[in-house]
Motif scaffolding. Structure first.
Motif, PDB file in Angstrom:
ATOM      1  N   GLY A  12      38.648  46.060  18.838  1.00 28.43           N
ATOM      2  CA  GLY A  12      38.122  44.656  18.495  1.00 28.43           C
ATOM      3  C   GLY A  12      38.598  43.426  19.120  1.00 28.43           C
ATOM      4  O   GLY A  12      38.937  43.665  20.244  1.00 28.43           O
ATOM      5  N   THR A  13      38.315  42.395  18.660  1.00 20.95           N
ATOM      6  CA  THR A  13      38.407  41.106  19.394  1.00 20.95           C
ATOM      7  C   THR A  13      39.785  40.890  19.925  1.00 20.95           C
ATOM      8  O   THR A  13      39.990  40.359  21.022  1.00 20.95           O
ATOM      9  N   ASN A  81      33.364  49.079  18.100  1.00 19.28           N
ATOM     10  CA  ASN A  81      33.734  48.086  19.066  1.00 19.28           C
ATOM     11  C   ASN A  81      33.282  46.668  18.519  1.00 19.28           C
ATOM     12  O   ASN A  81      32.133  46.423  17.851  1.00 19.28           O
ATOM     13  N   GLN A  82      33.773  45.749  19.236  1.00 18.01           N
ATOM     14  CA  GLN A  82      33.648  44.265  18.997  1.00 18.01           C
ATOM     15  C   GLN A  82      32.171  44.329  19.430  1.00 18.01           C
ATOM     16  O   GLN A  82      32.093  44.750  20.665  1.00 18.01           O
ATOM     17  N   ARG A  83      31.048  43.624  19.010  1.00 16.15           N
ATOM     18  CA  ARG A  83      29.790  43.759  19.582  1.00 16.15           C
ATOM     19  C   ARG A  83      29.763  42.453  20.659  1.00 16.15           C
ATOM     20  O   ARG A  83      30.242  41.806  20.639  1.00 16.15           O
ATOM     21  N   GLU A  84      28.364  42.665  21.355  1.00 17.21           N
ATOM     22  CA  GLU A  84      27.973  41.566  22.086  1.00 17.21           C
ATOM     23  C   GLU A  84      28.742  41.407  23.412  1.00 17.21           C
ATOM     24  O   GLU A  84      28.159  40.749  24.460  1.00 17.21           O
ATOM     25  N   TRP A 103      32.076  37.814  22.774  1.00 23.05           N
ATOM     26  CA  TRP A 103      30.832  37.157  21.783  1.00 23.05           C
ATOM     27  C   TRP A 103      31.107  35.931  21.432  1.00 23.05           C
ATOM     28  O   TRP A 103      30.144  35.146  21.268  1.00 23.05           O
ATOM     29  N   TYR A 135      25.722  33.599  21.481  1.00 25.23           N
ATOM     30  CA  TYR A 135      26.530  34.956  20.753  1.00 25.23           C
ATOM     31  C   TYR A 135      25.952  36.443  21.206  1.00 25.23           C
ATOM     32  O   TYR A 135      26.987  37.111  21.411  1.00 25.23           O
ATOM     33  N   ASP A 244      31.155  47.407  15.313  1.00 24.42           N
ATOM     34  CA  ASP A 244      31.911  47.444  14.159  1.00 24.42           C
ATOM     35  C   ASP A 244      31.322  47.312  12.967  1.00 24.42           C
ATOM     36  O   ASP A 244      31.876  47.686  11.855  1.00 24.42           O
ATOM     37  N   GLN A 245      30.676  45.957  12.892  1.00 25.37           N
ATOM     38  CA  GLN A 245      30.102  45.854  11.584  1.00 25.37           C
ATOM     39  C   GLN A 245      29.194  46.700  10.764  1.00 25.37           C
ATOM     40  O   GLN A 245      29.114  47.171   9.618  1.00 25.37           O
ATOM     41  N   PHE A 269      31.588  38.976   7.772  1.00 29.54           N
ATOM     42  CA  PHE A 269      30.392  39.483   8.053  1.00 29.54           C
ATOM     43  C   PHE A 269      29.830  40.365   6.913  1.00 29.54           C
ATOM     44  O   PHE A 269      30.575  41.589   6.433  1.00 29.54           O
TER      45      PHE A 269
HETATM   46  O1  LIG Z   1      36.287  42.525  16.795  1.00 26.68           O
HETATM   47  P1  LIG Z   1      35.819  41.577  15.120  1.00 26.68           P
HETATM   48  O2  LIG Z   1      36.333  42.496  14.067  1.00 26.68           O
HETATM   49  O3  LIG Z   1      36.359  40.261  15.251  1.00 26.68           O
HETATM   50  O4  LIG Z   1      34.182  41.789  15.148  1.00 26.68           O
HETATM   51  C1  LIG Z   1      33.522  41.337  16.015  1.00 26.68           C
HETATM   52  C2  LIG Z   1      31.979  41.286  15.972  1.00 26.68           C
HETATM   53  O5  LIG Z   1      31.516  42.425  15.919  1.00 26.68           O
HETATM   54  C3  LIG Z   1      31.233  40.152  16.896  1.00 26.68           C
HETATM   55  O6  LIG Z   1      29.898  40.562  16.462  1.00 26.68           O
END
Ligand SMILES: O=P(O)(O)OC[C@H](O)CO
Ligand SMILES: Nc1ncnc2c1ncn2[C@@H]1O[C@H](COP(=O)(O)OP(=O)(O)O)[C@@H](O)[C@H]1O
Length: 494
Positions: A12-13, A81-84, A103, A135, A244-245, A269
């Protein structure tokens, strides 16, 4: 025969998590570690990709120990995973050429403004389902190519590799043997055509990204290679990969068109299953790959709210109105309403469906009787009203869902779940396993490993821990929601 387990990596982030799941989706062991956030300039956010790899490897080892499970008992590993977030590294050494651009990073906002316009944005949306916004990965890659010495030449010579965090971790786990991503992560780059399901040469030309940088794109359940035995003690096949979403969409078993999940962490999300149809939004929601299995793509519509739980953190850390997030439940319960107080948490602008980066937060309707409880309750309510904004938009674009499946840290708060049900006038279901993102990745790995035969089999494992039915009158809730819309109108920049 020994029991079968699945390992999920949830990168994650702010932290990396690893979870060992049993076949029925229950958690057997887990571990979590945070890592450093780097803010080198205003609105810039970076991660050290090497540090991410090190903490991720550590939590995998710790989760196996916590579960008391040997690597040889793991049927498959899924990565989510955190995307982008964008990494470029040297194929020969495995060393990143720069820190990962996260991101949230806005450094390419000017480029996006200069190269936007209705016609260009329409062209991009038709191919990618996305907006021209910092983004997504494409302009982050471009920034690295333009700003880090020698990177463009080395990229064109095929010496470098690009990946989102899934791809970066896979490269490390397989000791550089695999350079691959999945369709859900690829669909967040602005370089991937969601209709042809391939990297798109015209998009690559527009963003100036050499094809030699890009990973192969696989289905979400596929043969992604094998984790080297020296990492976890035995070779483990990687069979699942998902942003992740979209992972939470799978973990929440939203497999039918019209099913929707909403994850309430720092932000929120909301993702709707669209089935086979890549609906184009009229409300600037994102059309994205939900999951791709056996070459068949299930599309999804996504709306993101920037500030959900972050508003509660702000009450705690900036205003000192509370000491801990869970206190907000009793405070909200102790009053009948906010007496007309609305809090619009547009701290960093407004996300979907408004996309107004210049808007800023405000509290309206203060009187001499307004106290801490009203402000706290207004902050919780703002998350529910913003969810309704998204549900109204997806209802207009595609379909109005009949139930909302929720997860994330904030839905531990029962009052929030009740309020969501009232504001949306629909049942809100909280699942028994709240780690839906990781569970989704584990399910995908399990599909690939033959632990599960079908999505139906996985869907049958989903259990509500509690379902919240609407209790307050629709007409009264409409009146409150109208007040919210008026408050939003007053903070908007245009
Ligand atoms: O790591 P998170 O849960 O904050 O998710 C981040 C998202 O995937 C960003 O698009
Ligand atoms: N009981 C609660 N009531 C309201 N908000 C909560 C509660 N518990 C946690 N939160 C909020 O949820 C967020 C943490 O959720 P989590 O899913 O861990 O987020 P993330 O994965 O984005 O870090 C925090 O912003 C916190 O303020």
């Amino acid at each position: 025969m020994s029991a079968v387990y699945l390992l999920a990596i949830d990168q994650g982030t702010t932290s990396s998590r690893a979870i060992v799941f049993a076949r029925d989706g229950s958690i057997v062991g887990s571990a979590q570690r945070e890592f450093r956030q780097h803010f080198p300039a205003e609105a810039w956010v970076e991660h050290d990709a090497d540090e991410i790899w090190q903490v991720t490897l550590a939590v995998c080892r710790e989760a196996l120990t916590d579960a008391g499970v040997a690597a040889t008992d793991i049927a498959g590993c899924g990565i989510t995973n955190q995307r982008e977030t964008t990494v470029i590294w040297d194929r020969a050494t495995g060393r990143p050429v720069h820190r990962a651009i996260v991101w949230q990073d806005r450094r390419t906002a000017d480029w996006c403004r200069e190269h936007g316009g209705d016609e260009r944005e329409g062209w991009l949306q038709a191919r990618t389902g996305l907006l021209l916004d910092p983004y997504f990965s494409a302009t982050k890659i471009r920034w690295l190519l333009d700003n880090v010495d020698g990177v463009r030449q080395r990229a064109e010579a095929g010496e470098l590799a690009f990946g989102t965090i899934d791809t970066w971790l896979l490269w490390q786990l397989t000791n550089g043997r695999e350079h691959a991503t999945d369709a859900s992560n690829a669909s967040r780059t602005l370089l991937f055509n969601i209709h042809s399901q391939d990297w798109d040469d015209e998009l690559l030309a527009f963003f100036g990204v050499p094809r030699a940088l890009l990973p192969e794109v696989h289905d979400n359940a596929a043969d992604f290679g094998t984790i080297d035995a020296d990492h976890l003690g035995a070779a483990i096949p990687v069979g699942g990969m998902v942003g992740d979403q979209q992972g939470a969409l799978v973990g929440q078993a939203c497999f039918e068109p019209g099913m929707v999940k909403s994850t309430y962490g720092t932000g929120c999300f909301l993702v709707l299953n669209l089935g086979r149809e890549a609906v184009t939004s009229r409300h600037r929601l994102l059309t994205t790959v939900g999951y791709r299995l056996n070459g068949e793509t299930t599309y999804a519509l996504e709306g993101s709210i920037f500030v959900a739980g972050a508003a509660i953190q702000w009450l705690r850390d900036a205003l000192h109105l509370i000491e801990q997030a869970p206190e907000t439940q009793a405070m909200a319960e102790s009053i009948d309403g906010t007496d007309g107080v609305y809090l619009v948490p547009a701290f960093t602008g407004l996300g979907a469906p408004y996309w107004d980066p210049e808007a800023r937060g405000a509290i309206f309707g203060l009187t001499r009787d307004t106290g801490i409880k009203q402000i706290v309750r207004a902050a919780l309510e703002s998350t529910c009203y913003q969810t309704r904004d998204l549900v109204e938009a997806i209802g207009d674009d595609a379909v109005t869902p009949t139930e909302l499946r929720v997860d994330g840290g904030m839905v531990a708060n029962d009052w929030v779940c009740h309020c969501l049900a009232d504001v949306l006038q629909m049942p809100v279901a909280r699942p028994a396993v709240i780690e839906t993102t990781a569970l989704g990745a584990a399910y995908l790995a399990g599909l690939q490993a033959g632990v599960y035969d079908s999505l139906e089999e996985i869907g049958a494992l989903w259990r509500a821990q509690q379902t919240f039915a609407p209790q307050r009158e629709a007409a009264a809730m409409q009146g409150l929601y109208d007040g919210w819309l008026e408050a939003v109108r007053r903070v908007r920049s245009e």
